[in-house]
Design a protein around this motif. Structure first.
Motif, PDB file in Angstrom:
ATOM      1  N   ILE A  95       0.838  -1.210   0.000  1.00  5.71           N
ATOM      2  CA  ILE A  95       0.000   0.000   0.000  1.00  5.71           C
ATOM      3  C   ILE A  95       0.865   1.250   0.000  1.00  5.71           C
ATOM      4  CG2 ILE A  95      -1.629   1.351   1.388  1.00  5.71           C
ATOM      5  CD1 ILE A  95      -2.860  -1.410   2.237  1.00  5.71           C
ATOM      6  N   THR A  96       1.851   1.323   0.900  1.00  7.82           N
ATOM      7  CA  THR A  96       2.654   2.546   0.979  1.00  7.82           C
ATOM      8  C   THR A  96       3.507   2.751  -0.276  1.00  7.82           C
ATOM      9  OG1 THR A  96       4.372   1.398   2.248  1.00  7.82           O
ATOM     10  CG2 THR A  96       2.717   2.626   3.496  1.00  7.82           C
ATOM     11  N   SER A  98       2.743   1.648  -3.266  1.00  3.67           N
ATOM     12  CA  SER A  98       1.785   2.039  -4.310  1.00  3.67           C
ATOM     13  C   SER A  98       1.470   3.527  -4.209  1.00  3.67           C
ATOM     14  CB  SER A  98       0.483   1.232  -4.194  1.00  3.67           C
ATOM     15  OG  SER A  98       0.720  -0.129  -4.447  1.00  3.67           O
ATOM     16  N   LEU A  99       1.308   4.006  -2.989  1.00  9.41           N
ATOM     17  CA  LEU A  99       1.055   5.440  -2.797  1.00  9.41           C
ATOM     18  C   LEU A  99       2.259   6.281  -3.223  1.00  9.41           C
ATOM     19  CD1 LEU A  99      -0.872   5.352   0.596  1.00  9.41           C
ATOM     20  CD2 LEU A  99      -1.823   5.838  -1.676  1.00  9.41           C
ATOM     21  N   ALA A 100       3.449   5.764  -2.998  1.00  9.12           N
ATOM     22  CA  ALA A 100       4.655   6.463  -3.466  1.00  9.12           C
ATOM     23  C   ALA A 100       4.712   6.456  -4.992  1.00  9.12           C
ATOM     24  CB  ALA A 100       5.906   5.819  -2.877  1.00  9.12           C
ATOM     25  N   ILE A 102       2.295   6.624  -7.058  1.00  8.93           N
ATOM     26  CA  ILE A 102       1.384   7.630  -7.633  1.00  8.93           C
ATOM     27  C   ILE A 102       1.605   9.013  -6.999  1.00  8.93           C
ATOM     28  CG2 ILE A 102      -0.342   5.943  -8.360  1.00  8.93           C
ATOM     29  CD1 ILE A 102      -1.990   6.722  -5.860  1.00  8.93           C
ATOM     30  N   HIS A 103       2.749   9.158  -6.313  1.00  7.73           N
ATOM     31  CA  HIS A 103       3.223  10.435  -5.767  1.00  7.73           C
ATOM     32  C   HIS A 103       2.342  11.000  -4.652  1.00  7.73           C
ATOM     33  CE1 HIS A 103       6.132  10.249  -8.937  1.00  7.73           C
ATOM     34  NE2 HIS A 103       5.164  10.151  -9.837  1.00  7.73           N
ATOM     35  N   VAL A 104       1.666  10.125  -3.926  1.00 12.50           N
ATOM     36  CA  VAL A 104       0.938  10.556  -2.737  1.00 12.50           C
ATOM     37  C   VAL A 104       1.903  10.621  -1.558  1.00 12.50           C
ATOM     38  CG1 VAL A 104      -0.896   9.943  -1.107  1.00 12.50           C
ATOM     39  CG2 VAL A 104      -1.273   9.676  -3.575  1.00 12.50           C
ATOM     40  N   LEU A 105       2.832   9.667  -1.516  1.00 11.13           N
ATOM     41  CA  LEU A 105       3.901   9.662  -0.518  1.00 11.13           C
ATOM     42  C   LEU A 105       5.226   9.894  -1.227  1.00 11.13           C
ATOM     43  CD1 LEU A 105       2.916   6.542   1.656  1.00 11.13           C
ATOM     44  CD2 LEU A 105       2.526   8.952   2.182  1.00 11.13           C
ATOM     45  N   ASP A 106       6.182  10.441  -0.493  1.00 11.38           N
ATOM     46  CA  ASP A 106       7.490  10.721  -1.080  1.00 11.38           C
ATOM     47  C   ASP A 106       8.530   9.788  -0.470  1.00 11.38           C
ATOM     48  OD1 ASP A 106       9.553  11.902  -2.488  1.00 11.38           O
ATOM     49  OD2 ASP A 106       9.808  13.527  -1.041  1.00 11.38           O
TER      50      ASP A 106
END
Length: 142
Positions: A95-96, A98-100, A102-106
């Motif tokens: 999950i984390t 995947s979020l990185a 799509i640039h939600v997390l850095d």
């Protein structure tokens, strides 16, 4: 048991200086491996030893005889608990990362490491966790 041996072997291979596959981990881990960080290498060796602990757990589970004994039940529940933790770890990382992606997390992960983690490493953790849960459940239900 084969999954566990393979998993431990990877740590020992990297601790001994092998570099194949290290880039797929990405980020800080990749950099410490490339630098042969003297504080990091013992951690990689210890990781391999801990993974072999899983092999010991599975071996004891396999040899524990009557599934109705306290020891056998404890080994089965330990295996299932370890498996659940591995699944949660793999899913959480999936999950984390995947979020990185799509640039939600850095995160400090290059695209190659993101792909490797999403397509191999995190599913590898999840599959291993499923194996441990099934091993414990199989022993507990007989």
């Amino acid at each position: 048991m084969v999954w566990t041996l393979l998993f431990a072997f990877m740590s020992f291979y990297w601790a001994a200086g092998g570099m194949m596959g290290v880039k797929s981990l990405g980020g800080q881990i990749y950099q410490m491996a490339m630098d042969r960080d003297p504080e990091f290498i013992p951690v990689v060796w210890a990781t391999g030893v801990v993974k072999l602990g899983g092999l010991l757990l599975l071996f004891c589970l396999m040899r524990s005889g009557n599934p109705r004994t306290k020891l056998s039940r404890w080994l089965a529940y330990s295996s299932m608990s370890a498996g659940i933790l591995m699944i949660l770890y793999g899913v959480g990382n999936f999950i984390t990362i995947s979020l990185a992606a799509i640039h939600v997390l850095d995160f400090d992960l290059e695209p190659y490491a993101i792909r490797s983690r999403l397509l191999f490493w995190e599913p590898f953790w999840i599959v291993g966790g499923i194996f441990y849960v099934l091993a414990g459940y199989g022993k507990n239900s007989t």
